[in-house]
Design a protein around this motif. Sequence first.
Motif, PDB file in Angstrom:
ATOM      1  N   SER A 186       0.836  -1.195   0.000  1.00 13.95           N
ATOM      2  CA  SER A 186       0.000   0.000   0.000  1.00 13.95           C
ATOM      3  C   SER A 186       0.871   1.246   0.000  1.00 13.95           C
ATOM      4  CB  SER A 186      -0.912   0.016   1.227  1.00 13.95           C
ATOM      5  OG  SER A 186      -0.173   0.331   2.391  1.00 13.95           O
ATOM      6  N   SER A 187       0.227   2.395  -0.162  1.00 17.10           N
ATOM      7  CA  SER A 187       0.951   3.669  -0.162  1.00 17.10           C
ATOM      8  C   SER A 187       1.486   4.030   1.218  1.00 17.10           C
ATOM      9  CB  SER A 187       0.037   4.782  -0.676  1.00 17.10           C
ATOM     10  OG  SER A 187      -1.182   4.803   0.047  1.00 17.10           O
ATOM     11  N   LEU A 188       1.035   3.310   2.262  1.00 22.38           N
ATOM     12  CA  LEU A 188       1.540   3.555   3.610  1.00 22.38           C
ATOM     13  C   LEU A 188       2.924   2.961   3.834  1.00 22.38           C
ATOM     14  CD1 LEU A 188      -1.508   2.935   5.990  1.00 22.38           C
ATOM     15  CD2 LEU A 188      -0.234   5.065   5.720  1.00 22.38           C
ATOM     16  N   LEU A 221      -0.282   6.340  13.463  1.00 23.17           N
ATOM     17  CA  LEU A 221       0.569   7.102  14.363  1.00 23.17           C
ATOM     18  C   LEU A 221       1.859   7.543  13.686  1.00 23.17           C
ATOM     19  CD1 LEU A 221       0.211   4.879  17.568  1.00 23.17           C
ATOM     20  CD2 LEU A 221      -1.172   6.853  16.903  1.00 23.17           C
ATOM     21  N   ALA A 222       2.269   6.828  12.662  1.00 21.70           N
ATOM     22  CA  ALA A 222       3.516   7.165  11.970  1.00 21.70           C
ATOM     23  C   ALA A 222       3.404   8.519  11.282  1.00 21.70           C
ATOM     24  CB  ALA A 222       3.842   6.083  10.937  1.00 21.70           C
ATOM     25  N   GLU A 223       4.516   9.234  11.264  1.00 20.45           N
ATOM     26  CA  GLU A 223       4.546  10.524  10.584  1.00 20.45           C
ATOM     27  C   GLU A 223       4.579  10.305   9.073  1.00 20.45           C
ATOM     28  OE1 GLU A 223       7.776  12.844  11.999  1.00 20.45           O
ATOM     29  OE2 GLU A 223       7.067  12.912  14.074  1.00 20.45           O
ATOM     30  N   THR A 224       3.775  11.088   8.365  1.00 20.74           N
ATOM     31  CA  THR A 224       3.715  11.013   6.902  1.00 20.74           C
ATOM     32  C   THR A 224       3.689  12.428   6.337  1.00 20.74           C
ATOM     33  OG1 THR A 224       1.295  10.920   6.986  1.00 20.74           O
ATOM     34  CG2 THR A 224       2.460   8.818   6.893  1.00 20.74           C
ATOM     35  N   PRO A 225       4.122  12.618   5.109  1.00 22.38           N
ATOM     36  CA  PRO A 225       4.074  13.962   4.507  1.00 22.38           C
ATOM     37  C   PRO A 225       2.636  14.459   4.391  1.00 22.38           C
ATOM     38  CG  PRO A 225       5.478  12.482   3.242  1.00 22.38           C
ATOM     39  CD  PRO A 225       4.756  11.631   4.221  1.00 22.38           C
TER      40      PRO A 225
END
Length: 841
Positions: A186-188, A221-225
């Motif tokens: 996935s894009s994650l 919870l992970a940081e993403t742009p």
Amino acid sequence: MKIATLRSLGFIIAVIAALSPLVSWLGLPSAAMAQGPGMRVLGVSQQDLTGDGRPDLTVIDCSFYTDHDRVLVYDGASDMQASDDWSVATDFLNDTWVFDAGADGRAKLIIQFSTTTDGVQADIYDDEDGDGQVSYVVRAGRAMVTESSHPILRITAAPNWTRPDGSLNYNFRMVQYGPLLTQESSSLSPFLKRGSKPVFERLFVDADNDGVPEYYLYRLLAETPKSQGLERASILSNEGRARPRPSPAAIFWPLLGRDSDDSHQNYFATAPTIDYDWGLARIRDAGSAGYPVESGFHINSLRYMQPHVRYVPDFENTMAYYDLAGDHDTYPELHIRHRYYEADDLYGEKVWPAVNEVRYSWSQTGQPGLYWDYKLGLVGRRLITSTVAFGDFPVAIVPYAELPRWVTGNTWDFATFVAREGKGYSSSEGIYEWAPIENKDQDIVRADGMASTGADSLSALAYVQGLTPDAPRDKFAFMRDGFRGEYSFKYGIQPYLYFSPIDRKLHLLNAERGVWNIDGNAEVRYASLSGRYIDQWTYTQRIAGPQAITITRQLNAAGTHLLYSGGDEVVIREAGAVPSLFETLPPTNHTEWQVLGAKLGVSGGTFGPGDFKEMMRQFAGPEMTVSHARLRDYRPAAGNGFRFALELQPGFGVSGASLLDLTGVGPGTYVFTYDGSFSLQPLTTPKLSLKLVARPARGTDLLVDSPLLVQIEAANSGSADARGLKLIVTTHQGQATETEISRQTVDVLAGAPARATLSWSPAAAGSAELRARLEGPDGAVVAQVLQQVNVAAGRSDAERTLLTVSTAEGWHLPALLLLLVLPFVTGLIVRAALNSSPWKA
């Protein structure tokens, strides 16, 4: 030393068995709960690894993946019981479970159980380095994982895994420390790094501890742009109070093992579980498996969710399902998808103050299997002011019980309506066709055979944003086989439907046009020429072969007459057919669903989709037939009047009532007008002319910084209508090239001028030339007008345009009013945006 059973502990084991409810509450497993029918225990043995006379290891030979698998359970707190019953010998409190799928000596999965200050915990390890196993060592009888310093998944529950009755306790939390197998594609994936930092959280909540979960909450919870439109939060709400059953594929522990059929169930049909890929030694997925639900809703949002902060879900603000039939058959009869973005949403569509796009699908026949009969697609600009609490998370949604009435009770700017007329398809999310803004793969196949593209959605969005006056008609020009659709771009009312006594179908009130794709070769196109009800039906059938044949028939309904044309004949019947048998909002509850079903059941017709003669002959009245004739260019006139062109071919004949006086009339084309009686005149070609009036929008002087108001009138003094013309306005100043400032498609009807208003701000001082022209479908200029204007010096301003088209009633003034207030409104918006900006110092 290998130990089978210890007789000295026989009495203790008997007591434990007698107190099984208490054992369950303490966290010890229940074989009836945790052993799925697909798993078999082949034998149990134990080993004393430390030489203290007590078992430290229980070996369970079993079958859960292959014919022979093995599970090694290592004691974690010196309390392992001696028994050949795995449910007595082991626990889910402090033991370490090593799963050896295939019994080849390699660990495929390790779960370390422990207790916390307020409950229990399970640390789950899968293969991190890609060698197909999970590494560990045994020291002093205890198993220690060496594969990774941190689990991929940690599950905690309070106070225990089970309730006093042995059923699963639905108050637990899953925290993820890396990507699961399904997320790697996935894009994650790029943002879910393995390590000690949590990347994903899943909460499962049974607030009243009755064994029925109220909701599940998932959040990233992970940081993403910020630029990435990723799904960052979800909520699944159990409004129907469904009690999940234990997973039939559970492997010892009730949270391990997912049945392959679980994904076809509702998302509260079975307990949340860990779906494990034993071949790859990886967690495939975790949580709820089913989709959708009979009574409940879920949320899918692109925004991060934080506790104690009002959360406004964007994207799928609500995906709600309702059991309108009240049959509890696991299939909903109503689905509402509310796509929502507020104006300041980073991922939204910048519509002030918000944009709502609603898909309201329902099954009126109650056919099982997620088949839907009707769908409304609605667009509005309504802020959500209500809040629903999910524990520590206040969420901005319309409450589930209020949502159907919220949809039907509000007015909408833009509407589509779709009806299933054929087999259709099964869908967990309603009918996809003709979403007002959003584009779907199922939307349309165009006449040129190309699939609908994102450009159709962009044009629809630009129209909703007010950036173009051109309605996105191309997006709704075609329909999937077996479906019928209608649309209204200037809707402005509640989503009312009506039942036509002519074609015996449910239609969208205030629809402009529509199409029914019968089978890919034949279609019916609809038009509402009078503005409220469908009053024109056109049937077209294409028959392929060495000589392709096209069959066309048309039925028009005036207030006092029905007019049919097809097969080289025209039939006119004097009959006052009411346009509607009943009007209704779509059903929101069981009673309304039953009432609508009863009305449709007694009102339906039996004629074919293009059998217009039978439709017409439902209504009594005198009838006239003209053979060797064709009727075209029908349109309503003032009051109950109408007009049409009648082509009379050589040898035409008349039978029946004398509704038209054709005495002494020879072959040719004539225009008939009805205003209480019929009159005729010969058809003459369109005679088109243009007038252009230009003046300052403010004051008397035209300056560079002052808009020029341009009013254009297109007239047609012939008796034939001119349709599909292009009205093009250009400017020319000095040595600059001619610049097009507006282009609009217009119909110039005989005797009914078309008027357009536009505003133009010249870019420079000096003499300027304004030119308006009409082009026919072939691009030939059929009329034009020219005017010179003198522009005085002033502050420089770029050219801008605003074009609206009005009917013969008068000039369309909102464009001028908008120009006058635009600077003031823009200032307010900019000030508000600066005050609310998250980057404001």
